[in-house]
Design an enzyme around this catalytic site. Structure first.
Site, PDB file in Angstrom:
ATOM      1  N   SER A  29       0.488 -11.453  -1.759  1.00 29.24           N
ATOM      2  CA  SER A  29       0.756 -12.771  -1.475  1.00 29.24           C
ATOM      3  C   SER A  29       0.113 -13.992  -2.008  1.00 29.24           C
ATOM      4  CB  SER A  29       0.958 -12.916   0.164  1.00 29.24           C
ATOM      5  OG  SER A  29      -0.287 -12.735   0.686  1.00 29.24           O
ATOM      6  N   GLY A  67       1.769  -8.467   0.915  1.00 24.70           N
ATOM      7  CA  GLY A  67       1.436  -7.404   1.651  1.00 24.70           C
ATOM      8  C   GLY A  67       1.007  -6.356   1.122  1.00 24.70           C
ATOM      9  N   ASN A  95      -5.498  -7.490   1.100  1.00 25.44           N
ATOM     10  CA  ASN A  95      -4.815  -6.669   2.094  1.00 25.44           C
ATOM     11  C   ASN A  95      -5.316  -5.265   2.725  1.00 25.44           C
ATOM     12  OD1 ASN A  95      -2.587  -8.604   3.024  1.00 25.44           O
ATOM     13  ND2 ASN A  95      -2.052  -7.894   1.095  1.00 25.44           N
ATOM     14  N   ASP A 176      -1.975 -21.123   8.177  1.00 28.40           N
ATOM     15  CA  ASP A 176      -2.441 -19.708   8.778  1.00 28.40           C
ATOM     16  C   ASP A 176      -3.883 -19.633   8.418  1.00 28.40           C
ATOM     17  OD1 ASP A 176      -2.513 -19.412   5.825  1.00 28.40           O
ATOM     18  OD2 ASP A 176      -0.841 -17.878   5.974  1.00 28.40           O
ATOM     19  N   HIS A 179      -3.268 -18.635   3.131  1.00 28.22           N
ATOM     20  CA  HIS A 179      -2.559 -18.745   1.878  1.00 28.22           C
ATOM     21  C   HIS A 179      -2.617 -20.187   1.387  1.00 28.22           C
ATOM     22  CE1 HIS A 179      -0.646 -15.404   3.758  1.00 28.22           C
ATOM     23  NE2 HIS A 179      -0.595 -14.671   2.572  1.00 28.22           N
TER      24      HIS A 179
END
Length: 206
Positions: A29, A67, A95, A176, A179
């Site tokens: 991502s 992801g 991830n 968040d 990102h």
């Protein structure tokens, strides 16, 4: 009177395939540009702009899948390396770290990705990641060492932590805290650019 039927629309002219040499950004991502208004704000497109401005006519392919893990990236290799790929940026592992996957698995997957690229004479730039601290100091150290070891053993270029100067800085990240914002993505592109320029201008090995 009845109206004559409309003439069928002329078929669209076929679009010529993009024959430019390619740089492929294989990632998750962070590469895909999650949360941005457009993928054009993510670092792959920004690097394409930098290449163009430097007189280097490359197409930069955003092969980021939100992801994705290093195992997923390895499974996508054949699809991702279509066309005249000259340079592969490998931006995977974030991830893996979030899930606490074994650093040994990360090393195996990254090594296989590099081997597949080099078998096609594609130059590789490995973009290192850091693991979150919640799995302990040893995990963090082992995770960090994976990138250094793969780069050393496979003789490929390395940026030890490609979020350096972005991670942990609130204004460069979305709500968040993970990102990057558009400005954060610009910082990432600036970090990658010097090494990418070197690889893009180096002669292709025979």
């Amino acid at each position: 009177a009845a109206r004559a039927p409309a003439a069928p629309a002329a078929p669209a002219a076929p679009v010529a395939p993009d024959s430019r040499p390619r740089v492929v950004c294989l990632g998750d991502s962070l590469t895909a540009g999650y949360g941005l208004s457009s993928a054009d704000e993510a670092y792959p497109k920004l690097l394409e702009n930098k290449l163009h401005d430097a007189g280097l006519d490359f197409a930069v392919i955003n092969a980021g899948v939100s992801g994705d893990t290093s195992a997923g990236g390895l499974r996508r290799m054949d699809w991702s390396l279509q066309g005249d790929v000259r340079v592969l940026l490998v931006a995977l592992g974030g991830n893996d770290g979030l899930r606490g996957l074994a650093p040994s698995e990360l090393k195996s997957n990254l090594s296989a990705i590099v081997d597949k690229a080099e078998a096609r004479r594609i130059k590789v730039l490995l973009l290192g990641m850091e693991a979150p601290p919640n799995f302990g100091d040893r995990y963090t150290r082992d995770f960090r060492a994976v990138y250094r070891d793969v780069a050393s053993e496979r003789h490929v270029a390395l940026i030890p932590f490609f979020l350096n100067g972005v991670a942990g800085i609130a204004r460069l990240n979305q709500a968040d805290g993970i990102h990057p914002t558009a400005e954060g993505q610009r910082r990432i592109a600036d970090t990658i650019w010097p090494q990418l320029k070197t690889l893009a201008t180096a002669p292709t090995t025979s």
